[in-house]
Structures are given as C-alpha cells and as structure tokens.
Design an enzyme around this catalytic site. Structure first.
Site, PDB file in Angstrom:
ATOM      1  N   LYS A   1       0.841  -1.210   0.000  1.00  0.00           N
ATOM      2  CA  LYS A   1       0.000   0.000   0.000  1.00  0.00           C
ATOM      3  C   LYS A   1       0.872   1.254   0.000  1.00  0.00           C
ATOM      4  O   LYS A   1       0.684   2.148  -0.823  1.00  0.00           O
ATOM      5  CB  LYS A   1      -0.919   0.030   1.231  1.00  0.00           C
ATOM      6  CG  LYS A   1      -1.879  -1.138   1.332  1.00  0.00           C
ATOM      7  CD  LYS A   1      -2.801  -1.004   2.534  1.00  0.00           C
ATOM      8  CE  LYS A   1      -2.095  -1.118   3.862  1.00  0.00           C
ATOM      9  NZ  LYS A   1      -1.606  -2.468   4.191  1.00  0.00           N
TER      10      LYS A   1
ATOM     11  N   ARG B   1      12.175  -6.518   4.471  1.00  0.00           N
ATOM     12  CA  ARG B   1      12.288  -5.088   4.134  1.00  0.00           C
ATOM     13  C   ARG B   1      13.374  -4.370   4.921  1.00  0.00           C
ATOM     14  O   ARG B   1      13.804  -3.292   4.529  1.00  0.00           O
ATOM     15  CB  ARG B   1      10.948  -4.385   4.203  1.00  0.00           C
ATOM     16  CG  ARG B   1      10.454  -3.946   5.544  1.00  0.00           C
ATOM     17  CD  ARG B   1       9.196  -3.100   5.343  1.00  0.00           C
ATOM     18  NE  ARG B   1       8.217  -3.360   6.384  1.00  0.00           N
ATOM     19  CZ  ARG B   1       6.961  -2.979   6.304  1.00  0.00           C
ATOM     20  NH1 ARG B   1       6.502  -2.388   5.235  1.00  0.00           N
ATOM     21  NH2 ARG B   1       6.138  -3.210   7.292  1.00  0.00           N
TER      22      ARG B   1
END
Ligand code: B4P
Length: 189
Positions: free
Chosen positions: A17, A131
């Site tokens: 997102k 990440r």
C-alpha cells in the site's frame, strides 16, 4: 472518473500500500495520507498520541478508532486535498469507514473508490521480513497478529464498500502493479 480522485488503497499488511501510494501521488498529483506513517511520526516525536500508540502498534494491534479518525479528519481539511487524496492504511475498521463516508459527505465530496491489493499471506510475510527497516512490528509474532486483525476487522470494510471496490493483483513488478492501479481508474499509465 470525474475531477476528484478520492482513493482508498487497501490490502493486507505488507501488500505494498505504502509503496504504491507514493507512485500514485506522482501519477495523479494528489497527496498520500498514510495513517501508519503519521502514527510512526507521532511515536518518534514522543507526543501523547505517540506514547499511546507505540505499544499497540508494536504488538500488531490497531490503534483506537477515535485516534486515527481524528488524525484523518484534520488531514483531509488541508487545502492540498481539494483535488483528492490516496488514503493508505485507512479505513481499517467498519467504524472508520462509516466515519470517513460521513466526513466526505459533509465536505460535499464524492464517495471514495477502493483499490484493494490482493497478495497471499506467505508473500506478505516474506516481504515484511525482508524489508529491513527495523520496524518494531516487523517480526513473526506481530505479523501473525496483523494478519489476524486484517481478516477480522479490515476485510469487512471491503464488504462495506462493495461495488466501489476494484481488486488488483498485488503480485508482480512495482511498475506492473502501478499500471494495473492506474488502469482501474480508467487512465493510461
Ligand atoms: P502500515 O504503516 O499501514 O503498514 P503495513 O500495512 O504493514 O504496510 P504496507 O501495505 O504499506 O506495505 P509496504 O508498501 O511498506 O500500518 C502499521 C501499523 O500502524 C498497523 O499495524 C497499526 O498498528 C497502525 N495503524 C495504521 N493505520 C491504522 C488505522 N487506520 N487504524 C488503526 N491502526 C492503524 O510494503 C511492504 C514491503 O514489501 C516493502 O519492503 C516493499 O518494498 C515490499 N514490496 C512492495 N511491493 C512489492 C512488490 N510488488 N514485490 C515485492 N516486494 C514488494
């Protein structure tokens, strides 16, 4: 689609997102409103809201509705939202969705269009763990909690918006996914 882009980007945690919202900002010239980023800034600044939010976020739970609703209400009143906005991470509960609908109606705006990224649980786990931002909620137990909360509290929001929801395959390169999102809005990438 007419002049305003009142967009909600939805999807499970780690579905991209935030990544895609930044790209839509570039394409459409409207601001990104990320409740996750705003809450992380509040935590970093040590404000009262931040202190309250930190423990909740770290374990993968949702910050209380009244806190995030007020954050979004104030943000939507800013002049850069006149042409529209990309909401990233809000609404996450049916209560937040109803409040957003009321805010938009009160401001005489069109109903929001929902772009829902679909990505399987195994893939979101892999993305979040790789990440490497060192986020306090990027560990196995918080991810499991975030996925559970997503199923329980956030998926019903998709039913709330029903025909306004466009489901977008969230697997592929960043460019491919941006192109799918833009095409769903009736534009060329
Ligand atoms: P958020 O900040 O919204 O975080 P998220 O859902 O985990 O991430 P997102 O989907 O944006 O993934 P990203 O682009 O980073 O929320 C964090 C917390 O804040 C919540 O758990 C909650 O506590 C609180 N909160 C926020 N909003 C709230 C609300 N409305 N109500 C209550 N509480 C709220 O992508 C993830 C990774 O995947 C990145 O490393 C990225 O590089 C990678 N990636 C992206 N696209 C990819 C692709 N196509 N292929 C491969 N990797 C990709």
């Amino acid at each position: 689609m007419s002049g305003q882009y009142n967009l909600i980007l939805m999807g499970p945690p780690g579905s991209g997102k935030g990544t895609q919202a930044k790209r839509l900002v570039e394409k459409l010239g409207i601001p990104q409103i990320s409740t996750g980023d705003i809450l992380r800034e509040a935590v970093a600044s040590g404000s009262e809201i931040g202190k309250r939010a930190k423990t909740i976020m770290d374990r993968g739970d949702l910050v209380p509705d009244e806190v995030v609703i007020e954050i979004v209400r104030q943000r939507l009143e800013r002049s850069d939202c006149k042409k529209g906005f990309v909401l990233d991470g809000f609404p996450r509960t049916s209560n937040q969705a109803k409040s957003l609908d009321a805010m938009l109606a009160q401001q005489g705006r069109e109903r929001a269009c929902v772009l829902a990224l679909t990505v399987a649980d195994d893939e979101v786990r892999r993305r979040i763990l790789s990440r490497g931002e060192g986020r306090a909620d990027d560990n196995e137990s918080a991810i499991a909690k975030r996925l559970e909360v997503y199923r329980r509290d956030t998926e019903p929001v998709l039913a709330h918006y029903a025909s306004a929801v466009k489901r977008i395959d969230g697997i592929g390169s960043l460019d491919e996914i941006t192109a799918r999102l833009v095409a769903a809005l009736g534009r060329r990438a």
